[in-house]
Design a protein around this motif. Sequence first.
Motif, short mmCIF file in Angstrom:
data_model
loop_
_atom_site.label_atom_id
_atom_site.label_comp_id
_atom_site.label_asym_id
_atom_site.label_seq_id
_atom_site.Cartn_x
_atom_site.Cartn_y
_atom_site.Cartn_z
N HIS A 1 -2.53 1.03 4.03
CA HIS A 1 -3.63 0.07 4.25
C HIS A 1 -3.07 -1.33 4.42
CE1 HIS A 1 -3.05 -0.18 -0.09
NE2 HIS A 1 -3.85 -1.22 -0.18
N HIS B 1 -3.31 -4.29 2.89
CA HIS B 1 -3.05 -5.31 1.87
C HIS B 1 -1.60 -5.78 1.90
CE1 HIS B 1 -6.82 -4.21 -0.72
NE2 HIS B 1 -7.09 -5.10 0.23
N ASP C 1 0.59 -6.49 -0.24
CA ASP C 1 1.60 -5.85 -1.07
C ASP C 1 1.88 -4.40 -0.62
OD1 ASP C 1 -0.99 -5.15 -2.01
OD2 ASP C 1 -0.17 -4.59 -3.97
N HIS C 2 1.47 -4.08 0.61
CA HIS C 2 1.80 -2.78 1.22
C HIS C 2 2.43 -2.95 2.61
CE1 HIS C 2 -0.23 -0.40 -1.93
NE2 HIS C 2 -0.82 -1.56 -2.09
N HIS D 1 -11.16 1.88 -1.20
CA HIS D 1 -10.38 0.71 -1.62
C HIS D 1 -10.43 -0.34 -0.50
CE1 HIS D 1 -7.17 -1.64 -3.41
NE2 HIS D 1 -6.42 -1.50 -2.34
N ASP E 1 -3.38 3.05 -2.39
CA ASP E 1 -4.20 2.55 -3.50
C ASP E 1 -5.52 3.32 -3.60
OD1 ASP E 1 -2.22 0.72 -3.93
OD2 ASP E 1 -3.40 -1.05 -3.41
ZN LIG Z 1 -4.50 -2.38 -1.88
#
Ligand SMILES: [Zn+2]
Length: 258
Positions: A55, A57, A59-60, A114, A133
């Motif tokens: 996804h 975000h 931090d990914h 999410h 997540d």
């Molecule tokens: Zn996330």
Amino acid sequence: MVEVVPIPCFEDNYAYLLVDRAAGETAVVDAPEAEPILAALAERSLRLTALLCTHHHWDHVGGNEALAAAFPGLDVVGLESDAARIPGITRTLDDGADVEVVGLRATCLHTPGHTVGAVCFHVAAKGWLFTGDTLFGGGCGRLFEGSAEQMQASLARLAALSGDTKVWFAHEYTAANLRFAARVEPDNPALRGRYERVRRQRTAGVVTCPSTLAEERATNPFLRWHEPTVIDAARAHGATGDTPTEVFAAIRRWKDTA
Ligand SMILES: [Zn+2]
């Protein structure tokens, strides 16, 4: 032979290398940041050929562009409908589509909740499920974009896979998740046993991934909307009915404020 190697990033993220040592090649699921991944590749003299994105975000996907720069021609794979939010994406998949990485077929499962574009990658031949997540050890992701109904349906879809499926989740939240789970189900012996194991692992500095879907079904309150104890706990925290969505939504809201 391909093996999974978790690479800790930031405080509690994992990137997962799918390493084919014989070919000297690897794929990676999620790139929170490039440095630890590049270091792990250099240490093992591996070439990165594919990056699977769960996804959008930061931090990914924070390391996407640096990895693409380091490995020209890198396949950066994500969900078609979320392509605009995934840096460096080169290949898009729809729900149910396959991609071949390091000689293995990975199936993209669209699991909104999410985020609306969240996906999991299922490597059926190995029994591996990379859940981003969406599903965590003992927990699930927060509902940032999707509805409780969507997330419950996504989790139900994952929970229906074979019990021996190995679950590789994107954050090391397992101990805290199980402490919350014990508030939902104080008398679940499987949960108590798992918490003791996880506590020993964390004390020893060991990762708690992978879990198995059987273990998640037995201990993760976000997959246990059918259990009388979980339904009672949901009712005590605002659920007005006992449908899976209502039970899931109440437990999720409770955890958000716990
Ligand atoms: Zn996330």
